[in-house]
Design an enzyme around this catalytic site. Structure first.
Site, mmCIF file in Angstrom:
data_model
loop_
_atom_site.group_PDB
_atom_site.id
_atom_site.type_symbol
_atom_site.label_atom_id
_atom_site.label_comp_id
_atom_site.label_asym_id
_atom_site.label_seq_id
_atom_site.Cartn_x
_atom_site.Cartn_y
_atom_site.Cartn_z
ATOM 1 N N ASP A 24 -1.656 4.640 -6.177
ATOM 2 C CA ASP A 24 -0.221 4.499 -5.941
ATOM 3 C C ASP A 24 0.552 5.696 -6.461
ATOM 4 O O ASP A 24 1.647 5.994 -5.988
ATOM 5 C CB ASP A 24 0.304 3.213 -6.585
ATOM 6 N N GLY A 67 0.863 -1.170 0.000
ATOM 7 C CA GLY A 67 0.000 0.000 0.000
ATOM 8 C C GLY A 67 0.905 1.226 0.000
ATOM 9 O O GLY A 67 1.845 1.310 0.810
HETATM 10 O O1 MRU Z 1 0.485 -4.124 -4.508
HETATM 11 P P1 MRU Z 1 -0.120 -3.368 -3.365
HETATM 12 O O2 MRU Z 1 -0.906 -4.230 -2.437
HETATM 13 O O3 MRU Z 1 0.916 -2.525 -2.641
HETATM 14 O O4 MRU Z 1 -1.133 -2.359 -4.052
HETATM 15 C C1 MRU Z 1 -1.803 -1.433 -3.238
HETATM 16 C C2 MRU Z 1 -2.770 -0.588 -3.972
HETATM 17 O O5 MRU Z 1 -2.884 -0.621 -5.165
HETATM 18 C C3 MRU Z 1 -3.533 0.403 -3.140
HETATM 19 O O6 MRU Z 1 -4.804 0.607 -3.660
HETATM 20 C C4 MRU Z 1 -2.763 1.741 -3.153
HETATM 21 O O7 MRU Z 1 -1.445 1.561 -2.765
HETATM 22 C C5 MRU Z 1 -3.410 2.745 -2.273
HETATM 23 S S1 MRU Z 1 -3.224 2.336 -0.574
HETATM 24 C C6 MRU Z 1 -3.911 3.561 0.369
#
Ligand code: MRU
Length: 355
Positions: free
Chosen positions: A246, A52
């Site tokens: 992200d 995240g």
């Molecule tokens: O691969 P991840 O689990 O790190 O992906 C996370 C996401 O895509 C979330 O939606 C994003 O980081 C926003 S978290 C507040």
């Protein structure tokens, strides 16, 4: 199911090392992973034990504290300590390319270290200053999430059902959440909100993590395969879609977990508002559009097998981009700690993120 304090203690500094909730084990086990070396922390990020965008930024902040503390323990000269700090920064920066919060936090820690060095601080003073900066990144993240929650909950009527993708909750941040933080804030405002959580192939952050934290917080949650989202929208079950991000480019194009873009297309098709909730640290003013956002390609085996059991015949290839880019035209509005906005974004959003 073990309950945790809220905001969740996703990443913390404990005496001389970084401690994080091991998200690879949820929802089955609630355990903490202790990272005592930069290598262990880098692995925790690449394996998604901490994941995240905002949580990765917080982990990177404490990672730079860990780096300096290890350099001090090695008792080399200042020049050698600074070289080690720079090398550790490069190692952390190489873990995951898409979430801009990682680079934002590393830049911020680096700037703090340089200010302390230039000010003639002894190593122990540098360590104290870096720890204060990492603590500030964490505290500010929780405050930003609460701020965007307050702004975003105004968009939700009492009794609304929200569809979300992946996990943009407390577990993805300093502890409170962005998209799911809006739901927590709506609850704090006395509203009853129901959540539909996309399971989110291939690593099931929606099913494993979003559902886990909503059950923990007593908020009704229904998990659906993302292929079922179209039917849920067409059946009129969804009042709003809210996802995290992200990285948000200057024009509003938004990188988020793979599967977000088709969800935005579906929301438009069914005339349901599609909101992105993100703090200023996720806006990247240096990247003009989504075309400039690097997309992480992960191991095809994440698609070919689940828990080591093959789900795809040997000989078949798999493609595993971790993120996609939703064009800004499909995004109804952006929920931030500076309020609900649309592009062109105000300078306070574009001035901070970016590499
Ligand atoms: O691969 P991840 O689990 O790190 O992906 C996370 C996401 O895509 C979330 O939606 C994003 O980081 C926003 S978290 C507040």
């Amino acid at each position: 199911m073990t309950s945790l304090p809220f905001p969740f203690p996703v990443v913390r500094w404990q005496q001389d090392h970084v401690v994080l909730i091991d998200q690879t084990l949820l929802p089955g086990r609630t355990e903490f992973r202790h990272c005592r070396t930069i290598d262990q922390l880098c692995r925790a990020i690449t394996e998604l034990a901490v994941r995240g965008a905002p949580a990765i930024g917080v982990a990177a902040g404490y990672g730079m504290v860990l780096s300096w503390s290890l350099a001090m323990a090695a008792a080399g000269d200042q020049e050698g300590m600074r070289k080690r700090f720079a090398a550790d920064r490069r190692a952390l920066a190489a873990t995951r390319p898409t979430a801009v919060n990682l680079f934002w936090a590393l830049d911020r820690m680096d700037a703090r270290a340089h200010a302390l060095w230039t000010g003639g601080e002894p190593p122990a003073g540098v360590l104290a200053g870096l720890l204060a900066e990492a603590d500030a990144i964490l505290a500010e993240d929780i405050a930003m999430c609460r701020g965007m929650g307050r702004a975003g909950q105004e968009l939700l009527p009492d009794g609304a059902t929200v569809l979300t993708h992946c996990n943009a909750g407390g577990l993805a941040t300093g502890g409170y959440g962005t998209a799911v933080g809006v739901v927590y804030a709506a609850r704090e405002a006395g509203k009853k909100i129901t959540v539909f959580a996309d399971e989110t192939r291939p690593l099931l952050q929606g099913a494993r993590l979003t559902a886990w934290e909503l059950v923990d917080q007593g908020i009704p949650v229904t998990v659906l395969c993302e292929g079922a989202a179209a039917s849920a929208l067409r059946a009129g079950l969804i009042d709003a879609v809210i996802t995290g991000a992200d990285r948000i480019a200057a024009n509003g194009d938004t990188a988020n977990k793979i599967g977000t873009y088709p969800l935005a297309v579906l929301a438009r098709r069914h005339e349901v508002p599609f909101y992105v909730a993100a703090p200023a640290s996720t806006f990247d003013g240096a990247t003009t559009s989504g075309a400039g956002i690097p997309i992480e390609l992960r191991d095809p085996d994440e698609v070919r097998a689940w828990c080591g059991v093959p789900s795809v015949p040997a000989g078949a290839d798999a493609w595993n981009p971790a993120f996609d880019v939703t064009p800004f035209e499909l995004i109804t509005a952006y929920i931030t700690e500076h309020g609900v906005v649309r592009p062109p974004f105000p300078p306070e959003l574009l001035g901070t993120g970016g590499c």
